[in-house]
Design a protein around this motif. Structure first.
Motif, PDB file in Angstrom:
ATOM      1  N   ALA A 108      41.007   1.014  -4.499  1.00 42.44           N
ATOM      2  CA  ALA A 108      42.174   1.766  -4.017  1.00 42.44           C
ATOM      3  C   ALA A 108      42.187   3.187  -4.568  1.00 42.44           C
ATOM      4  CB  ALA A 108      43.455   1.034  -4.417  1.00 42.44           C
ATOM      5  N   MET A 109      41.860   3.335  -5.839  1.00 41.66           N
ATOM      6  CA  MET A 109      41.889   4.672  -6.444  1.00 41.66           C
ATOM      7  C   MET A 109      40.874   5.591  -5.781  1.00 41.66           C
ATOM      8  SD  MET A 109      44.219   4.729  -8.904  1.00 41.66           S
ATOM      9  CE  MET A 109      43.815   5.814 -10.258  1.00 41.66           C
ATOM     10  N   ILE A 110      39.687   5.083  -5.495  1.00 41.67           N
ATOM     11  CA  ILE A 110      38.662   5.905  -4.844  1.00 41.67           C
ATOM     12  C   ILE A 110      39.111   6.315  -3.444  1.00 41.67           C
ATOM     13  CG2 ILE A 110      36.334   5.848  -3.870  1.00 41.67           C
ATOM     14  CD1 ILE A 110      35.556   4.104  -6.317  1.00 41.67           C
ATOM     15  N   ALA A 111      39.647   5.369  -2.676  1.00 38.00           N
ATOM     16  CA  ALA A 111      40.107   5.679  -1.323  1.00 38.00           C
ATOM     17  C   ALA A 111      41.245   6.690  -1.344  1.00 38.00           C
ATOM     18  CB  ALA A 111      40.549   4.396  -0.618  1.00 38.00           C
ATOM     19  N   LEU A 112      42.176   6.526  -2.287  1.00 35.35           N
ATOM     20  CA  LEU A 112      43.298   7.456  -2.392  1.00 35.35           C
ATOM     21  C   LEU A 112      42.835   8.846  -2.814  1.00 35.35           C
ATOM     22  CD1 LEU A 112      45.865   5.085  -4.116  1.00 35.35           C
ATOM     23  CD2 LEU A 112      46.241   6.238  -1.934  1.00 35.35           C
ATOM     24  N   GLN A 113      41.946   8.920  -3.794  1.00 37.29           N
ATOM     25  CA  GLN A 113      41.457  10.216  -4.256  1.00 37.29           C
ATOM     26  C   GLN A 113      40.693  10.939  -3.161  1.00 37.29           C
ATOM     27  OE1 GLN A 113      39.300   8.831  -7.659  1.00 37.29           O
ATOM     28  NE2 GLN A 113      41.069   8.912  -9.025  1.00 37.29           N
ATOM     29  N   ARG A 114      39.900  10.193  -2.411  1.00 36.04           N
ATOM     30  CA  ARG A 114      39.158  10.800  -1.304  1.00 36.04           C
ATOM     31  C   ARG A 114      40.118  11.360  -0.267  1.00 36.04           C
ATOM     32  NH1 ARG A 114      37.841   9.390   3.718  1.00 36.04           N
ATOM     33  NH2 ARG A 114      35.885  10.166   4.616  1.00 36.04           N
ATOM     34  N   HIS A 115      41.140  10.582   0.093  1.00 33.14           N
ATOM     35  CA  HIS A 115      42.103  11.012   1.105  1.00 33.14           C
ATOM     36  C   HIS A 115      42.882  12.241   0.627  1.00 33.14           C
ATOM     37  CE1 HIS A 115      44.777  10.279   4.585  1.00 33.14           C
ATOM     38  NE2 HIS A 115      45.724  10.759   3.792  1.00 33.14           N
ATOM     39  N   VAL A 116      43.305  12.224  -0.625  1.00 36.52           N
ATOM     40  CA  VAL A 116      44.082  13.342  -1.166  1.00 36.52           C
ATOM     41  C   VAL A 116      43.256  14.620  -1.171  1.00 36.52           C
ATOM     42  CG1 VAL A 116      45.063  14.237  -3.326  1.00 36.52           C
ATOM     43  CG2 VAL A 116      45.689  11.968  -2.523  1.00 36.52           C
ATOM     44  N   GLY A 117      41.977  14.519  -1.528  1.00 30.93           N
ATOM     45  CA  GLY A 117      41.128  15.698  -1.522  1.00 30.93           C
ATOM     46  C   GLY A 117      41.039  16.348  -0.157  1.00 30.93           C
ATOM     47  N   ARG A 118      41.151  15.556   0.897  1.00 32.43           N
ATOM     48  CA  ARG A 118      41.069  16.083   2.256  1.00 32.43           C
ATOM     49  C   ARG A 118      42.383  16.678   2.743  1.00 32.43           C
ATOM     50  NH1 ARG A 118      36.809  13.612   5.811  1.00 32.43           N
ATOM     51  NH2 ARG A 118      35.074  13.342   4.388  1.00 32.43           N
ATOM     52  N   LEU A 119      43.457  16.463   1.994  1.00 31.56           N
ATOM     53  CA  LEU A 119      44.728  17.099   2.347  1.00 31.56           C
ATOM     54  C   LEU A 119      44.749  18.570   1.952  1.00 31.56           C
ATOM     55  CD1 LEU A 119      47.288  14.364   1.178  1.00 31.56           C
ATOM     56  CD2 LEU A 119      46.467  14.802   3.506  1.00 31.56           C
ATOM     57  N   ALA A 120      43.889  18.956   1.005  1.00 34.24           N
ATOM     58  CA  ALA A 120      43.876  20.330   0.501  1.00 34.24           C
ATOM     59  C   ALA A 120      42.966  21.199   1.363  1.00 34.24           C
ATOM     60  CB  ALA A 120      43.405  20.349  -0.944  1.00 34.24           C
ATOM     61  N   SER A 121      43.376  22.440   1.545  1.00 36.20           N
ATOM     62  CA  SER A 121      42.594  23.362   2.376  1.00 36.20           C
ATOM     63  C   SER A 121      41.882  24.427   1.557  1.00 36.20           C
ATOM     64  CB  SER A 121      43.512  24.039   3.403  1.00 36.20           C
ATOM     65  OG  SER A 121      44.572  24.721   2.745  1.00 36.20           O
ATOM     66  N   ASN A 122      42.151  24.498   0.254  1.00 41.06           N
ATOM     67  CA  ASN A 122      41.474  25.488  -0.590  1.00 41.06           C
ATOM     68  C   ASN A 122      41.467  24.993  -2.032  1.00 41.06           C
ATOM     69  OD1 ASN A 122      44.052  26.326  -1.854  1.00 41.06           O
ATOM     70  ND2 ASN A 122      44.469  27.273   0.143  1.00 41.06           N
ATOM     71  N   ALA A 123      40.813  25.770  -2.908  1.00 42.59           N
ATOM     72  CA  ALA A 123      40.647  25.342  -4.298  1.00 42.59           C
ATOM     73  C   ALA A 123      41.975  25.225  -5.033  1.00 42.59           C
ATOM     74  CB  ALA A 123      39.730  26.315  -5.034  1.00 42.59           C
ATOM     75  N   THR A 124      42.907  26.120  -4.754  1.00 40.47           N
ATOM     76  CA  THR A 124      44.214  26.058  -5.422  1.00 40.47           C
ATOM     77  C   THR A 124      44.947  24.778  -5.058  1.00 40.47           C
ATOM     78  OG1 THR A 124      44.420  28.466  -5.506  1.00 40.47           O
ATOM     79  CG2 THR A 124      46.456  27.189  -5.677  1.00 40.47           C
ATOM     80  N   GLU A 125      44.935  24.423  -3.768  1.00 37.63           N
ATOM     81  CA  GLU A 125      45.595  23.191  -3.342  1.00 37.63           C
ATOM     82  C   GLU A 125      44.908  21.956  -3.913  1.00 37.63           C
ATOM     83  OE1 GLU A 125      46.110  23.001   0.866  1.00 37.63           O
ATOM     84  OE2 GLU A 125      47.592  24.616   0.902  1.00 37.63           O
ATOM     85  N   LEU A 126      43.584  22.009  -4.069  1.00 35.53           N
ATOM     86  CA  LEU A 126      42.881  20.891  -4.696  1.00 35.53           C
ATOM     87  C   LEU A 126      43.394  20.660  -6.114  1.00 35.53           C
ATOM     88  CD1 LEU A 126      39.136  21.330  -3.649  1.00 35.53           C
ATOM     89  CD2 LEU A 126      40.536  19.301  -3.269  1.00 35.53           C
ATOM     90  N   LYS A 127      43.537  21.738  -6.882  1.00 44.34           N
ATOM     91  CA  LYS A 127      44.038  21.596  -8.254  1.00 44.34           C
ATOM     92  C   LYS A 127      45.469  21.077  -8.261  1.00 44.34           C
ATOM     93  CE  LYS A 127      42.409  25.777  -8.896  1.00 44.34           C
ATOM     94  NZ  LYS A 127      42.062  27.115  -9.408  1.00 44.34           N
ATOM     95  N   GLN A 128      46.267  21.508  -7.297  1.00 44.05           N
ATOM     96  CA  GLN A 128      47.659  21.064  -7.233  1.00 44.05           C
ATOM     97  C   GLN A 128      47.763  19.576  -6.916  1.00 44.05           C
ATOM     98  OE1 GLN A 128      49.087  23.880  -4.316  1.00 44.05           O
ATOM     99  NE2 GLN A 128      50.101  25.140  -5.867  1.00 44.05           N
ATOM    100  N   VAL A 129      47.075  19.144  -5.858  1.00 39.42           N
ATOM    101  CA  VAL A 129      47.227  17.749  -5.441  1.00 39.42           C
ATOM    102  C   VAL A 129      46.668  16.790  -6.485  1.00 39.42           C
ATOM    103  CG1 VAL A 129      47.280  18.276  -2.977  1.00 39.42           C
ATOM    104  CG2 VAL A 129      45.093  17.763  -4.051  1.00 39.42           C
ATOM    105  N   PHE A 130      45.579  17.162  -7.130  1.00 39.45           N
ATOM    106  CA  PHE A 130      45.012  16.257  -8.135  1.00 39.45           C
ATOM    107  C   PHE A 130      45.806  16.289  -9.443  1.00 39.45           C
ATOM    108  CE2 PHE A 130      41.108  16.328  -5.461  1.00 39.45           C
ATOM    109  CZ  PHE A 130      41.071  14.965  -5.243  1.00 39.45           C
ATOM    110  N   SER A 131      46.514  17.381  -9.710  1.00 44.34           N
ATOM    111  CA  SER A 131      47.418  17.385 -10.851  1.00 44.34           C
ATOM    112  C   SER A 131      48.571  16.423 -10.607  1.00 44.34           C
ATOM    113  CB  SER A 131      47.969  18.802 -11.087  1.00 44.34           C
ATOM    114  OG  SER A 131      46.946  19.691 -11.482  1.00 44.34           O
ATOM    115  N   TRP A 132      49.122  16.422  -9.387  1.00 48.87           N
ATOM    116  CA  TRP A 132      50.195  15.480  -9.059  1.00 48.87           C
ATOM    117  C   TRP A 132      49.679  14.041  -9.094  1.00 48.87           C
ATOM    118  CZ3 TRP A 132      54.717  17.114  -9.840  1.00 48.87           C
ATOM    119  CH2 TRP A 132      55.153  18.384  -9.439  1.00 48.87           C
TER     120      TRP A 132
END
Length: 385
Positions: A108-132
C-alpha cells in the motif's frame, strides 16, 4: 489536490496503524504467554521481512495497475491476516499476521507514494506532497499502539485485534473515490528490463546509499537509546520520553517543510542532515543526563525528519516516470532489509566495542557519506544548465 492528498494520507494512516498496533500488541501477548525474547524478536522481524521480499514485485505491480488494485489487494490481505489473530490468538498465527500485515502495508505504501508523486507537476510540489505524506506514519505510530493498548487493558487482546482488523477497510473507504491515473503503457513496461538495472544510474545508486545510511541512523537511535539510558540509570518513562521527543521533532519539521518547499534544495537538506547527524552521534555518548539526551534527541529528530521528503522528491526526479513503482520498491527493500539485519549487527558490535563505539562508527559512516549528497547537488546544478 489538497482534498485528494488528505484522502491518501488518511488511507495511509488507516493501514499503517493496523500494522503498528499489531507490532506493539503481538509481542506483548507473546511475552505474557512466556515466549522468549528471541521468539519475540523473530516475531517483530517478520513485519519487515515480508516487505524485503515483496517490495520489488509490489513496485512493478503498482506500475502496471496504478493505485486502486494494489490498495484493494493490500486491504484484503491485511484484513485477513488480522482476522486470523482475532479467531486464533496464538503465537504461530501471530507470526502469520505479522507477515501479512507487514507485506500488505508495504504494498500500500509503495502504491500510495507512486500515486502521490504523479500529483505533483514540479520539484517544489514534489517536496510539498511528500512532506505531507511523511506525517502519516507519525500519526499512525501514535494511533495504532495507543488504541491497541487501551483496548488490551479494557477488554483484552481479542478486542484489540478486532479493532485493528477493521482499520484496513477505512483505507479502502478513503481511496475508492480517488481518480485513477493512466497506467504505464505496455511497450514501456516491456522495454524496462530488470528492476536491478535502475542501479546502473550513478545518481540512483548514490541516493539509495544515502537512504540506507540515514535509515540505519533511525535504527541505531531506536535501538541504542534504551541501552544507553539503562547504563545512565534512567527510568523507563524517561527513556520513552526521550524517544517520544525524537518522534515529535521529526513530525514537527515535516509539518513546516511544505511551507518552505520553494526555498529548499534536496541535496543541500540531505547533506546538512547527514553532517548534523554525524556530529550528534559523536556527542551522544557524552550525554550523561536525561536533559542532554533529550536535547540531542530533538535535534536528531529535526535532522532525520527532514530527509525523507527530500529523498522521495529526488527519487521521482531522477527515475523514469514509468518506473517510479520499481524505484520505490528498491528503496523499501533496502530500508526493511536494514531494519531486519542492522539491530543484530548493532548488538554484536555493541558487545565488543560498547554503545559509544556503535554511535561513533555509524556517525563516521554518515559523515563520510556527506560527499554523496554534494555530488547529487553538483549533478543537479549541471542538469539545470
Amino acid at each position: 489536490m489538497k482534498a485528494g492528498l488528505a484522502r491518501l494520507i488518511a488511507a495511509q494512516v488507516s493501514l499503517h496503524a493496523c500494522m503498528t498496533g499489531f507490532r506493539m500488541a503481538a509481542p506483548l501477548m507473546a511475552l505474557r504467554e512466556g515466549h522468549s525474547p528471541v521468539a519475540v524478536g523473530m516475531l517483530l522481524a517478520l513485519f519487515a521481512l515480508a516487505q524485503v521480499f515483496l517490495a520489488l514485485p509490489a513496485g512493478r505491480y503498482a506500475d502496471r495497475r496504478g493505485l486502486k488494485k494494489p490498495m484493494l489487494l493490500a486491504v484484503g490481505v491485511a484484513t485477513a491476516g488480522a482476522a486470523l489473530a482475532v479467531a486464533f490468538p496464538v503465537f504461530g498465527v501471530l507470526c502469520v499476521t505479522a507477515l501479512t500485515c507487514g507485506g500488505a502495508t508495504g504494498l500500500a505504501m509503495i502504491a500510495l507514494q507512486r500515486h502521490v508523486g504523479r500529483l505533483a507537476s514540479n520539484a517544489t510540489e514534489l517536496k510539498q506532497v511528500f512532506s505531507w505524506m511523511a506525517i502519516g506514519p507519525s500519526i499512525s505510530n501514535f494511533i495504532g499502539p495507543l488504541a491497541a493498548g487501551v483496548l488490551i487493558d479494557a477488554e483484552g487482546f481479542r478486542a484489540a485485534y478486532l479493532l485493528l482488523a477493521l482499520l484496513p477497510s477505512l483505507a479502502w473507504f478513503w481511496v475508492r473515490r480517488v481518480v485513477e491515473q493512466a497506467p504505464v503503457a505496455p511497450d514501456e513496461r516491456n522495454t524496462s528490463g530488470s528492476s536491478w538495472n535502475l542501479l546502473r544510474d550513478t545518481a540512483f545508486r548514490r541516493l539509495m546509499l544515502i537512504n540506507w545510511l540515514l535509515s540505519s541512523c533511525w535504527d541505531v537511535h531506536t535501538f541504542l537509546v534504551p541501552v544507553i539510558g539503562h547504563e545512565r540509570h534512567l527510568s523507563a518513562t524517561v527513556i520513552g520520553t526521550i524517544l517520544g521527543a525524537f518522534a515529535l521533532a521529526a513530525t514537527a519539521v515535516r509539518l513546516v517543510m511544505p511551507w518552505l518547499a520553494a526555498h529548499l534544495r534536496e541535496p543541500v537538506v540531505i547533506g546538512s542532515a547527514m553532517a548534523s547527524t554525524a556530529l550528534l552521534f559523536a556527542a551522544y555518548p557524552f550525554a550523561h543526563n536525561a536533559w542532554a539526551m533529550g536535547g540531542l534527541s530533538v535535534l536528531l529528530g529535526v535532522a532525520l525528519g527532514s530527509v525523507q521528503p527530500m529523498i522521495m522528491s529526488t527519487l521521482h526526479q531522477i527515475t523514469p516516470r514509468h518506473r517510479h513503482g520499481e524505484a520505490l520498491g528498491l528503496r523499501a527493500m533496502a530500508i526493511n532489509g536494514s531494519s531486519v539485519v542492522m539491530p543484530m549487527l548493532f548488538g554484536s558490535v555493541g558487545t565488543l566495542l560498547g554503545v559509544a563505539g556503535v554511535f561513533w562508527i555509524v556517525g563516521g559512516m554518515v559523515g563520510l557519506g556527506c560527499r554523496l549528497a554534494w555530488l547529487l547537488l553538483r549533478e543537479a546544478g549541471s542538469a539545470t544548465h
